[in-house]
Design a protein around this motif. Sequence first.
Motif, PDB file in Angstrom:
ATOM      1  N   GLY A  88       0.957  -1.168  -0.066  1.00  0.00           N
ATOM      2  CA  GLY A  88      -0.286   0.005   0.019  1.00  0.00           C
ATOM      3  C   GLY A  88       0.724   1.290  -0.036  1.00  0.00           C
ATOM      4  N   ASP A 150      -5.413  10.644   1.974  1.00  0.00           N
ATOM      5  CA  ASP A 150      -5.240   8.784   2.385  1.00  0.00           C
ATOM      6  C   ASP A 150      -4.185   8.917   3.316  1.00  0.00           C
ATOM      7  OD1 ASP A 150      -2.671  10.136   1.281  1.00  0.00           O
ATOM      8  OD2 ASP A 150      -2.842   9.337  -0.680  1.00  0.00           O
ATOM      9  N   HIS A 174      -8.513  -4.418  -0.061  1.00  0.00           N
ATOM     10  CA  HIS A 174      -7.919  -3.632  -1.328  1.00  0.00           C
ATOM     11  C   HIS A 174      -8.295  -2.195  -0.973  1.00  0.00           C
ATOM     12  CE1 HIS A 174      -7.329  -7.074  -3.544  1.00  0.00           C
ATOM     13  NE2 HIS A 174      -8.518  -7.582  -3.366  1.00  0.00           N
ATOM     14  N   TYR A 175      -9.148  -1.675  -0.389  1.00  0.00           N
ATOM     15  CA  TYR A 175      -9.311  -0.392   0.027  1.00  0.00           C
ATOM     16  C   TYR A 175      -8.184   0.315   0.664  1.00  0.00           C
ATOM     17  CZ  TYR A 175     -12.060   3.786  -0.384  1.00  0.00           C
ATOM     18  OH  TYR A 175     -12.723   5.245  -0.544  1.00  0.00           O
ATOM     19  N   GLU A 178      -5.105   0.865  -1.273  1.00  0.00           N
ATOM     20  CA  GLU A 178      -5.188   1.871  -1.783  1.00  0.00           C
ATOM     21  C   GLU A 178      -4.848   3.381  -1.144  1.00  0.00           C
ATOM     22  OE1 GLU A 178      -8.995   2.308  -3.827  1.00  0.00           O
ATOM     23  OE2 GLU A 178      -8.776   0.483  -4.840  1.00  0.00           O
ATOM     24  N   ARG A 179      -5.444   3.353  -0.133  1.00  0.00           N
ATOM     25  CA  ARG A 179      -5.507   4.535   0.706  1.00  0.00           C
ATOM     26  C   ARG A 179      -4.745   4.599   2.269  1.00  0.00           C
ATOM     27  NH1 ARG A 179     -11.179   6.719   1.177  1.00  0.00           N
ATOM     28  NH2 ARG A 179     -10.009   8.564   2.039  1.00  0.00           N
TER      29      ARG A 179
END
Length: 338
Positions: A88, A150, A174-175, A178-179
């Motif tokens: 990430g 983020d 997965h989120y 991303e952040r």
Amino acid sequence: MSDLFHKLLILRTPGIGPVKYAQLIEQFGSAAAAAESLLTDQTLVEQVAREMDLAHRIGVTYICDDSEEYPKLFREIKNHPPIFTARGNLATLAKTAVAMVGTRNATAAGLRFMSELAEAFASNGYAVASGMAMGTDTAAHSGALRAAGDQQTIAVLAGGVDYIWPLENERLYHYICERGAIISRMPVGTVPVASNFIRRNRGIAAISEKLILGEADLKSGSMATAGFALEYGRSVFAIPGHPSDERSRGPNQLIKDGKARLCMGISDFFDDIEKTESIRHKSQMTDNDVLDKIGTVPVSESVLTELVKKPISEIKSELVALELSGRIKKLDTGYVKI
């Protein structure tokens, strides 16, 4: 062979943990010399090579304790892991972290309270750390992800950083990638077993400046995490609950024993009440705006953006939070209310 390869070769050798690893490096002066002294068989050499190849292919980063990316608070812990893996936004690890943990079987009120608290911390520059379990952990992560920008949250896993557990949190995983950031001290591809969760709980406590305990029974993993936080000298806060509810026994006991401070809400941590209250109000209003436009007939993300008059980037986190809280469900054709 690279320095990282030699370090992993030492750590992956049976019977060698952080203490023995440090002793070997000090004794031989380098990872290469220490690894050579072990007379490692070819099977382990190939195993480490495969692990590093897999990590490279799926975008996993190894973070050594002599690198700038290694969290300062984590490094200060005695016998910390010499290497952990991350996935990430690695900049998240440089933020001051607050741990938020509690039972998987939390009440609706407990989940909302933790979610709002996490959003407030993330909105005030913290990274919220938890274990990505169902219940309280999920509420903490999803609440933090509601904040703008983020680098809001860190998930510490018991298995490999690439192993999604529980499967119900695949979208959340997965989120966060991303952040936020996902980290683990276990080798890539490791399936979590019971003993690994203690290490995970230590990690959550170690990387955090303070810990907030939600609903938790006395003999829970969350109480163990709070115990580790106390061992590491962290500030511990506990959210009180009704004495007859088993899920309140843990935090109530810590408060009674003077081991945790009483947590009544956002105002315990931030002076700007007007700002934090507006965060919560805005969050609830956005929830309502999005939720009101979802019914029993599937509605797509593109249609939702038109209905609420906001771009998908602004409502994406709300959709994830609503889905994780069990209020909506995502189908192939769109979202429906449950």
